[in-house]
Design a protein around this motif. Structure first.
Motif, mmCIF file in Angstrom:
data_model
loop_
_atom_site.group_PDB
_atom_site.id
_atom_site.type_symbol
_atom_site.label_atom_id
_atom_site.label_comp_id
_atom_site.label_asym_id
_atom_site.label_seq_id
_atom_site.Cartn_x
_atom_site.Cartn_y
_atom_site.Cartn_z
ATOM 1 N N GLY A 177 0.986 -1.189 -0.042
ATOM 2 C CA GLY A 177 -0.039 0.141 0.165
ATOM 3 C C GLY A 177 0.942 1.201 -0.008
ATOM 4 N N ARG A 178 0.219 2.504 -0.358
ATOM 5 C CA ARG A 178 1.017 3.739 -0.348
ATOM 6 C C ARG A 178 0.920 4.394 0.894
ATOM 7 N N ALA A 179 1.777 4.543 1.698
ATOM 8 C CA ALA A 179 1.704 5.103 3.000
ATOM 9 C C ALA A 179 1.494 6.620 3.028
ATOM 10 N N THR A 180 2.691 7.024 2.195
ATOM 11 C CA THR A 180 2.659 8.484 2.086
ATOM 12 C C THR A 180 3.285 8.918 0.536
ATOM 13 N N ALA A 181 3.079 10.384 0.056
ATOM 14 C CA ALA A 181 3.394 10.764 -1.088
ATOM 15 C C ALA A 181 3.971 12.060 -0.806
ATOM 16 N N ALA A 182 5.015 12.435 -1.816
ATOM 17 C CA ALA A 182 5.499 13.697 -1.706
ATOM 18 C C ALA A 182 5.577 14.186 -3.191
ATOM 19 N N ARG A 183 5.637 15.440 -3.383
ATOM 20 C CA ARG A 183 5.806 15.981 -4.773
ATOM 21 C C ARG A 183 6.946 16.914 -4.523
ATOM 22 N N ASN A 184 7.938 16.874 -5.531
ATOM 23 C CA ASN A 184 9.077 17.857 -5.208
ATOM 24 C C ASN A 184 8.629 19.084 -6.394
ATOM 25 N N THR A 185 9.547 19.998 -6.505
ATOM 26 C CA THR A 185 9.014 21.031 -7.203
ATOM 27 C C THR A 185 9.379 20.776 -8.639
ATOM 28 N N SER A 186 10.357 19.782 -9.074
ATOM 29 C CA SER A 186 10.753 19.595 -10.478
ATOM 30 C C SER A 186 10.538 18.489 -10.981
ATOM 31 N N GLY A 187 9.707 17.338 -10.165
ATOM 32 C CA GLY A 187 9.510 15.994 -10.692
ATOM 33 C C GLY A 187 8.329 15.524 -10.573
ATOM 34 N N PRO A 188 7.860 14.362 -10.860
ATOM 35 C CA PRO A 188 6.599 13.598 -10.511
ATOM 36 C C PRO A 188 6.449 13.584 -9.034
ATOM 37 N N VAL A 189 5.167 12.890 -8.574
ATOM 38 C CA VAL A 189 4.940 12.578 -7.276
ATOM 39 C C VAL A 189 5.674 11.361 -6.712
ATOM 40 N N GLU A 190 6.194 11.410 -5.908
ATOM 41 C CA GLU A 190 6.898 9.774 -5.388
ATOM 42 C C GLU A 190 5.938 9.347 -4.275
ATOM 43 N N TYR A 191 5.666 8.240 -4.442
ATOM 44 C CA TYR A 191 4.884 7.358 -3.594
ATOM 45 C C TYR A 191 5.830 6.442 -2.397
ATOM 46 N N PHE A 192 5.826 6.331 -1.162
ATOM 47 C CA PHE A 192 6.393 5.602 -0.341
ATOM 48 C C PHE A 192 5.333 4.388 0.336
ATOM 49 N N GLY A 193 5.710 3.239 0.297
ATOM 50 C CA GLY A 193 4.982 2.167 0.698
ATOM 51 C C GLY A 193 5.202 1.921 1.959
ATOM 52 N N VAL A 194 4.133 0.796 2.698
ATOM 53 C CA VAL A 194 4.217 0.497 3.877
ATOM 54 C C VAL A 194 5.607 -0.596 3.877
ATOM 55 N N ALA A 195 5.974 -0.950 5.085
ATOM 56 C CA ALA A 195 6.841 -1.846 5.503
ATOM 57 C C ALA A 195 6.599 -3.414 5.100
ATOM 58 N N PRO A 196 7.296 -4.327 4.589
ATOM 59 C CA PRO A 196 6.710 -5.484 4.319
ATOM 60 C C PRO A 196 6.596 -6.390 5.811
#
Length: 62
Positions: A32-51
């Motif tokens: 699952g996607r736990a968090t998301a972050a957008r940096n100013t010059s790139g796409p949205v990055e998604y960070f998943g849950v731990a296995p």
């Protein structure tokens, strides 16, 4: 980001002199996607849950 559910399980045993604990996080090993972050010059990055994670601990008292 979508929904998901996580389950955990823990078990502990104790006597006068010792303690033992067993725990399992993300029991079903779901992704699952736990968090998301957008940096100013790139796409949205998604960070998943731990296995699935298993923890075992022992404690001895003197």
């Amino acid at each position: 980001m979508g929904g998901y559910a996580l389950f955990g399980l823990s078990l502990g045993l104790e006597s006068n002199a010792w303690t033992a604990d067993l725990a399992v996080d993300n029991l079903l090993d779901r992704a699952g996607r736990a968090t998301a972050a957008r940096n100013t010059s790139g796409p949205v990055e998604y960070f998943g849950v731990a296995p699935r994670t298993v923890r075992l601990s022992f404690e001895r008292r003197f």
